[in-house]
Write an enzyme that holds these catalytic residues in place. Structure first.
Site, PDB file in Angstrom:
ATOM      1  N   ALA A   1      35.060  -4.061   7.478  1.00 28.00           N
ATOM      2  CA  ALA A   1      33.771  -3.760   6.850  1.00 28.00           C
ATOM      3  C   ALA A   1      34.005  -3.483   5.365  1.00 28.00           C
ATOM      4  O   ALA A   1      35.132  -3.272   4.937  1.00 28.00           O
ATOM      5  CB  ALA A   1      33.153  -2.536   7.517  1.00 28.00           C
TER       6      ALA A   1
ATOM      7  N   GLY B   1      36.295  -4.321  11.368  1.00 30.79           N
ATOM      8  CA  GLY B   1      35.120  -5.127  11.693  1.00 30.79           C
ATOM      9  C   GLY B   1      35.490  -6.576  11.977  1.00 30.79           C
ATOM     10  O   GLY B   1      34.811  -7.259  12.755  1.00 30.79           O
TER      11      GLY B   1
ATOM     12  N   GLU C   1      36.439  -6.675  15.518  1.00 29.22           N
ATOM     13  CA  GLU C   1      35.240  -6.543  16.362  1.00 29.22           C
ATOM     14  C   GLU C   1      34.498  -7.877  16.431  1.00 29.22           C
ATOM     15  O   GLU C   1      33.954  -8.243  17.468  1.00 29.22           O
ATOM     16  CB  GLU C   1      34.331  -5.440  15.809  1.00 29.22           C
ATOM     17  CG  GLU C   1      34.986  -4.073  15.935  1.00 29.22           C
ATOM     18  CD  GLU C   1      34.083  -2.954  15.433  1.00 29.22           C
ATOM     19  OE1 GLU C   1      33.904  -2.862  14.208  1.00 29.22           O
ATOM     20  OE2 GLU C   1      33.559  -2.201  16.261  1.00 29.22           O
TER      21      GLU C   1
ATOM     22  N   GLU D   1      40.347   2.001  12.056  1.00 27.85           N
ATOM     23  CA  GLU D   1      39.275   2.937  11.676  1.00 27.85           C
ATOM     24  C   GLU D   1      39.700   4.403  11.683  1.00 27.85           C
ATOM     25  O   GLU D   1      39.300   5.162  10.798  1.00 27.85           O
ATOM     26  CB  GLU D   1      38.053   2.754  12.594  1.00 27.85           C
ATOM     27  CG  GLU D   1      37.269   1.471  12.336  1.00 27.85           C
ATOM     28  CD  GLU D   1      37.835   0.247  13.046  1.00 27.85           C
ATOM     29  OE1 GLU D   1      38.955   0.334  13.606  1.00 27.85           O
ATOM     30  OE2 GLU D   1      37.171  -0.799  13.052  1.00 27.85           O
TER      31      GLU D   1
END
Ligand code: NAI
Length: 721
Positions: free
Chosen positions: A75, A121, A124, A146
């Site tokens: 992200a 991300g 993911e 994270e």
């Protein structure tokens, strides 16, 4: 085969190329070194998925990266700075979850063709893809880092990862944040296929076609994971055991300071109740984590280290010189460590010591470091052999005629350091840079006999060199910018966070650590139990207690450092009585098998050596000092000294001071560093507390004038918060 190049409407980061009904989507975020999910990129993906749902000429999609060694870094962390409430963060997580759901439910199969790092991300996203192929390349790693930012995966990662690789594998990835190499990822079932980089695209197209034609399944049945998985992961009772153990281990490791790993466990557990519960808990916990103090500090450190990577260490426009050949003086503990990391980066190294036996010992130490990397499969046998062959030993200066840089790591003795500097300068090229790895002696003093003082500086590595991430570059008023720029650039090449500080006794890190260690010593002088003190500081967040650290560093080394610092700064930084007495007893710490602690034959710590108390000023009479007082005194001694370093211009910025303390001397990362810590506690509170201790222990805790001024004016080290 027809290939039509086109750019998706309004797109900047995504380029679509149609190949026989397969949309090959290249992700290449313009103007950025890495691909990340910015709000704009997310919009582009949304548009693309809409199109794939509508456009029946598209049969499948392949996602590739346009960056050389990065697939998707994750992200956009900048976004997290805009979050002010848990509710905002929860909404951000729900949005991410919906986007990944949309990807998973796309009308056509989406295949991820991964080359380079695929993190956070990015992971993911690929978990929501129908099929994952990765290249068998050292740069290709997958991970969920994270927790390192005090967060948890918030776009379905806590739900999809366990379903893909199993409960224990998923927890391990998310609780440690570690990178998984492609080969391991295949074994775990994290990817479906492993290929050579040269055929990634070809294989991906082929598989996309097969997926579209239903010849292979969108999601492969998970491979059999053995009996343990059956018992521990596929039954509620088994999972209960796994969750309980994970929680216990996490608490043991984090001492309760890091809430994010516990949140990971809770989010994963909720997913086993129901899909809805799992996603809802993930979003809720992501929201909660995003606004913790820990996350704020860890995210700050992330930005600080990222900014440091771009910092060339000098204000003037000079180009660093290339360092292809390194001369190392002293094949001891540090010299061999420095030689090892240099060889890992392909530098030719000449390792010089006074005697052959020591050279041999140094070469053996290099061998052992590289061997460990081979054993951990971080390098291939070929790389191991290549790297090892880069390091040659000598007892004269043969080979030094062509070095670009010398790092001196002989004993901490000024006369010896002068002698080897003169010897080396007589041989090395006129433009070669000379660095000392001294831990305390001012560089200007080391440079006294130099013919080229503008080429002399300090490169202070930390032990063990191959593991410690910091390099402190020390410059004198005479050091030329090109020398500084070269040392900084080379330090970065060695993978270090490099801070540049001005010269002075103990520079920044040794000086602030000395203040902390002295205070720990005074507490021993007063009679606190050794283990209670160590425990208190570990509870505060230091990786090991100060007395354990003293034993690790070596009491002789600590003693020498203490004297230099005392001589330079006077009573304020006088060493403790306890250290002097234990040292006088002939104890050197772990390396000698005897220090404040006992050590077994293999060098493992085996409890406090009770006999040491007889040597201490209060003998076997132990006193109790409140845990908070021990923590405050040691920490504030360090913080106050760090501020003095800033005020004296030793440090260029609070940022460098925070990075130096966290990565060099173990300041708790979740507290951000001495300067961030002061901002969090408030300068006025820090000064108040320092004054209380100053009243009891003058002259030790006299608050640094800069702190007093900040307390008065209400200023912060980081005005932006
Ligand atoms: P060490 O005792 O392991 O190694 C010193 C080496 O220098 C020995 O092998 C010795 O034979 C060699 N030497 C002596 N005279 C020499 C000469 N004329 N030519 C070439 N080599 C010679 O010491 P260590 O721990 O590696 O420390 C070296 C330097 O690094 C010191 O200045 C120390 O303050 C500094 N340092 C040490 C750290 C540590 O944790 N040990 C951390 C950071 C810096």
């Amino acid at each position: 085969m027809t290939a039509v190049n086109e750019v998706a409407a309004g797109a900047r980061a995504l380029t679509v190329e149609m190949v026989d009904g397969i949309a090959v989507v290249t992700f290449d975020l313009p103007g950025e070194p890495v691909n990340k999910f910015t709000p704009g990129v997310l919009e582009e993906f949304g548009t693309l998925l809409d199109r794939a749902d509508r456009d029946t000429s598209i049969r499948a999609m392949v996602l590739v990266s346009g960056k050389p060694d990065i697939f998707i870094a994750g992200a956009d962390i900048d976004q997290f700075l805009t979050i002010h409430t848990a509710r905002d963060a929860e909404a951000m997580s729900r949005d991410g979850q919906q986007r990944m759901d949309r990807l998973e439910k796309c009308r056509v199969p989406v295949l991820a063709a991964i080359h380079g790092a695929c993190l956070g991300g990015g992971l993911e996203a690929v978990l929501a893809c129908a099929y994952r192929i990765a290249t068998d390349h050292p740069k290709t790693v997958l991970g969920a880092p994270e927790v390192m930012l005090g967060l948890i995966p918030g776009a379905g990662g806590t739900q999809r990862l366990p379903r893909t690789v199993g409960l224990r594998g998923a927890l391990d990835m998310m609780l440690t944040g570690r990178n998984i190499r492609a080969k391991k990822a295949l074994q775990m079932g994290l990817i479906d296929e492993l290929v050579h980089p040269s055929i990634l695209r070809e294989v991906a197209l082929d598989r996309a076609r097969q997926l579209a034609e239903g010849k292979i399944k969108r999601t492969r049945a998970r491979k059999s994971r053995g009996a343990a998985a059956l018992v521990l992961e596929d039954t509620p009772l088994g999972r209960k055991v796994v969750f309980r153990q994970a929680r216990e281990q996490t608490l043991k490791k984090t001492h309760g300071h890091y809430p994010a790993p516990l949140a990971v466990i809770d989010a994963v557990r909720a997913g086993y109740e129901s899909r809805e519960r799992g996603f809802a808990e993930e979003a809720r916990l992501f929201g909660e984590m995003a606004v913790t103090d820990q996350a704020r500090q860890l995210i700050f450190l992330f930005f600080a280290t990222t900014a440091l990577k771009k910092d060339r260490g000098v204000d003037v426009p000079v180009e660093p010189l290339p360092v292809d050949k390194l001369g190392v003086l002293g094949a001891g503990f540090m010299g061999s460590g420095i030689a090892s990391v240099a060889a890992m980066q392909g530098t030719v190294v000449r390792l010089k010591d006074a005697e052959y036996s020591r050279v041999a010992k140094g070469l053996k130490a290099v061998h052992d470091v590289l061997r460990e990397r081979l054993a951990k499969k971080q390098i291939s046998r070929r790389q191991f052999e290549d790297q090892l062959s880069l390091v040659g030993g000598t007892i004269d200066y043969s080979g030094f005629q062509s070095v670009d840089l010398v790092v001196e790591a002989v004993f901490e003795d000024l006369a010896l350091k002068h002698r080897v500097l003169e010897e080396a300068e007589a041989v090395i090229p006129g433009d070669a840079i000379y660095a000392s790895n001294t831990s305390t002696i001012p560089i200007a003093r080391i440079a006294e006999p130099s013919r080229r003082p503008e080429q002399v500086l300090g490169m202070h590595f930390f032990s063990p060199v191959h593991k410690m991430p910091l390099l402190e570059v020390i410059v004198t008023p005479r050091t030329a910018p090109v020398a500084t720029a070269t040392a900084v650039a080379y330090g970065k090449k060695l993978g270090k966070h490099v801070i540049v500080v001005n010269d002075g006794p103990g520079f920044y890190t040794t000086r602030t650590l000395a203040a902390y260690m002295n205070e720990a010593g005074y507490l021993l002088d007063e009679g606190v139990p050794i283990d209670a003190l160590d425990r208190a500081m570990v509870e505060f967040g230091f990786p090991v207690g100060p007395i354990t650290l003293m034993d690790e560093v070596g009491l002789d080394v600590g003693g020498k450092v203490g004297l230099v610092i005392h001589e330079a700064f006077g009573e304020r930084l006088a060493p403790s009585e306890s250290l002097a007495r234990v040292l006088a007893d002939g104890r050197t710490g772990r390396k000698g098998g005897k220090g404040f602690y006992r050590y077994d034959a293999s060098g493992k710590k085996a409890g406090v050596d009770q006999s040491v108390y007889q040597l201490l000023p209060t003998g076997t009479n132990r006193v109790e000092v409140p845990v908070v007082e021990m923590q405050q005194r040691c920490t504030l001694a360090m913080v106050n000294e760090a501020v003095r370093c800033l005020e004296e211009g030793i440090l260029r910025s609070p940022r460098d001071g925070d990075i130096g303390a966290v990565f060099g001397i173990g300041f708790p990362p979740f507290r951000g560093g001495p300067f961030r810590y002061t901002d969090a506690v408030g300068a006025a509170n820090v000064v108040r507390q320092l004054e209380v201790y100053h009243g009891r222990f003058a002259p030790r805790f006299a608050p640094a004038p800069m702190l007093v001024e900040m307390a008065r004016s209400g200023k912060r080290f980081y005005p932006e918060g």
